[in-house]
Write an enzyme that holds these catalytic residues in place. Structure first.
Site, PDB file in Angstrom:
ATOM      1  N   PRO A  22      32.054  55.229  43.428  1.00 35.21           N
ATOM      2  CA  PRO A  22      32.064  53.518  42.836  1.00 35.21           C
ATOM      3  C   PRO A  22      31.101  52.718  43.912  1.00 35.21           C
ATOM      4  O   PRO A  22      31.789  52.987  45.026  1.00 35.21           O
ATOM      5  CB  PRO A  22      33.272  52.846  42.655  1.00 35.21           C
ATOM      6  N   ASN A  23      30.350  52.026  43.374  1.00 40.17           N
ATOM      7  CA  ASN A  23      29.150  51.180  44.380  1.00 40.17           C
ATOM      8  C   ASN A  23      28.286  51.957  45.036  1.00 40.17           C
ATOM      9  O   ASN A  23      26.863  51.364  45.949  1.00 40.17           O
ATOM     10  CB  ASN A  23      30.296  50.362  45.037  1.00 40.17           C
ATOM     11  N   ARG A  75      23.921  46.175  49.399  1.00 43.95           N
ATOM     12  CA  ARG A  75      25.302  46.074  49.544  1.00 43.95           C
ATOM     13  C   ARG A  75      25.421  46.210  51.034  1.00 43.95           C
ATOM     14  O   ARG A  75      25.844  47.332  51.260  1.00 43.95           O
ATOM     15  CB  ARG A  75      25.945  47.101  48.682  1.00 43.95           C
ATOM     16  N   TYR A  91      27.105  49.806  55.812  1.00 47.46           N
ATOM     17  CA  TYR A  91      26.655  50.713  54.997  1.00 47.46           C
ATOM     18  C   TYR A  91      25.124  50.917  55.486  1.00 47.46           C
ATOM     19  O   TYR A  91      24.362  52.124  55.202  1.00 47.46           O
ATOM     20  CB  TYR A  91      26.869  50.785  53.375  1.00 47.46           C
ATOM     21  N   ASN A 142      31.658  61.992  48.823  1.00 50.73           N
ATOM     22  CA  ASN A 142      31.591  60.189  48.957  1.00 50.73           C
ATOM     23  C   ASN A 142      32.329  60.306  48.004  1.00 50.73           C
ATOM     24  O   ASN A 142      31.980  59.053  47.178  1.00 50.73           O
ATOM     25  CB  ASN A 142      30.904  59.542  49.303  1.00 50.73           C
ATOM     26  N   ALA A 152      35.676  53.503  46.835  1.00 49.53           N
ATOM     27  CA  ALA A 152      36.883  53.422  47.186  1.00 49.53           C
ATOM     28  C   ALA A 152      37.667  54.300  46.234  1.00 49.53           C
ATOM     29  O   ALA A 152      39.030  53.958  46.457  1.00 49.53           O
ATOM     30  CB  ALA A 152      36.876  52.163  46.335  1.00 49.53           C
ATOM     31  N   GLU A 190      34.925  66.269  52.605  1.00 52.79           N
ATOM     32  CA  GLU A 190      34.771  64.307  52.620  1.00 52.79           C
ATOM     33  C   GLU A 190      33.850  64.230  53.354  1.00 52.79           C
ATOM     34  O   GLU A 190      34.511  63.687  54.926  1.00 52.79           O
ATOM     35  CB  GLU A 190      36.581  63.873  52.561  1.00 52.79           C
ATOM     36  N   HIS A 216      32.051  59.940  54.385  1.00 46.68           N
ATOM     37  CA  HIS A 216      31.752  58.571  54.307  1.00 46.68           C
ATOM     38  C   HIS A 216      30.863  57.966  55.388  1.00 46.68           C
ATOM     39  O   HIS A 216      30.783  58.302  56.642  1.00 46.68           O
ATOM     40  CB  HIS A 216      33.631  57.125  55.262  1.00 46.68           C
ATOM     41  N   ARG A 248      38.386  50.506  60.040  1.00 41.55           N
ATOM     42  CA  ARG A 248      38.378  49.231  59.224  1.00 41.55           C
ATOM     43  C   ARG A 248      39.657  48.526  58.357  1.00 41.55           C
ATOM     44  O   ARG A 248      40.641  48.777  59.300  1.00 41.55           O
ATOM     45  CB  ARG A 248      36.993  49.962  57.833  1.00 41.55           C
TER      46      ARG A 248
HETATM   47  C1  DQA Z   1      33.019  54.955  52.476  1.00 42.95           C
HETATM   48  C2  DQA Z   1      34.583  53.149  52.891  1.00 42.95           C
HETATM   49  C3  DQA Z   1      35.064  53.314  51.126  1.00 42.95           C
HETATM   50  O1  DQA Z   1      36.550  52.760  51.921  1.00 42.95           O
HETATM   51  C4  DQA Z   1      34.702  52.088  50.675  1.00 42.95           C
HETATM   52  O2  DQA Z   1      35.122  51.926  49.440  1.00 42.95           O
HETATM   53  C5  DQA Z   1      33.032  52.839  50.149  1.00 42.95           C
HETATM   54  C6  DQA Z   1      32.202  53.585  50.737  1.00 42.95           C
HETATM   55  C7  DQA Z   1      31.613  55.308  52.993  1.00 42.95           C
HETATM   56  O3  DQA Z   1      31.342  55.478  52.990  1.00 42.95           O
HETATM   57  O4  DQA Z   1      31.814  54.808  54.285  1.00 42.95           O
HETATM   58  O5  DQA Z   1      33.167  52.743  49.260  1.00 42.95           O
HETATM   59  O6  DQA Z   1      33.556  55.720  51.551  1.00 42.95           O
END
Ligand code: DQA
Length: 149
Positions: free
Chosen positions: A11-12, A19, A24, A76, A79, A100, A102, A109
């Site tokens: 998501p997002n 964003r 990011y 990835n 959230a 995994e 990020h 964080r």
């Molecule tokens: C994320 C880190 C997560 O905590 C966050 O909710 C994201 C992006 C990252 O790529 O740094 O949406 O996965």
């Protein structure tokens, strides 16, 4: 052997670029996917991309993958990393190299981001390198498959 990697984004991540760019970066998901595709082309790796804001769609996408030789997964979960037992369970069923990733270093964080529920079912985690987290993960999967893992 043809190496085929599936990239799944949660998501997002479709809003990358606008964003929270200070966290990011300024690249869009499309920009990042082009970089990954270029890297994979050079290494003669086939790559597919999937993004969803919906947890169940991500579970469905993981279930579509099978344990065929030469396959790998980079996820990835955004959230959902911090909340999803459903994604953890789906990943646990799948027996191919899984990483995994990020963009940000989640351990630097907020406290709630410092716990990943899905880490238990992946081979490794790469975080904190921006879009290059994906590139390093492609390299790692390539090596794992070539080394017979
Ligand atoms: C994320 C880190 C997560 O905590 C966050 O909710 C994201 C992006 C990252 O790529 O740094 O949406 O996965």
């Amino acid at each position: 052997m043809l190496i085929k990697i599936q990239i799944i984004n949660g998501p997002n991540l479709n809003l990358l670029g606008k964003r929270e760019p200070e966290i990011y970066g300024k690249m869009t998901l499309e920009d990042i996917n082009i970089k990954i595709k270029d890297f994979c082309d050079k290494k003669k790796i086939s790559v597919d991309f999937f993004q969803s804001n919906i947890e169940g769609e991500i579970v469905n996408e993981i279930q579509k993958l099978n344990d065929q030789k030469g396959r790998g997964l980079i996820i990835n979960a955004a959230a959902f990393t911090h909340t999803s037992v459903a994604i953890l369970d789906a990943l646990s069923i799948l027996k191919i190299p899984k990483i995994e990733i990020h963009l940000s270093n989640i351990y630097k964080r907020e406290e709630f981001r410092q716990k990943s529920l899905i880490s238990k079912s992946v081979d490794g985690i790469i975080c904190g390198f921006g879009f290059e987290s994906y590139i390093y993960a492609v390299d790692a999967i390539d090596k794992m498959i070539k080394n017979g893992n």
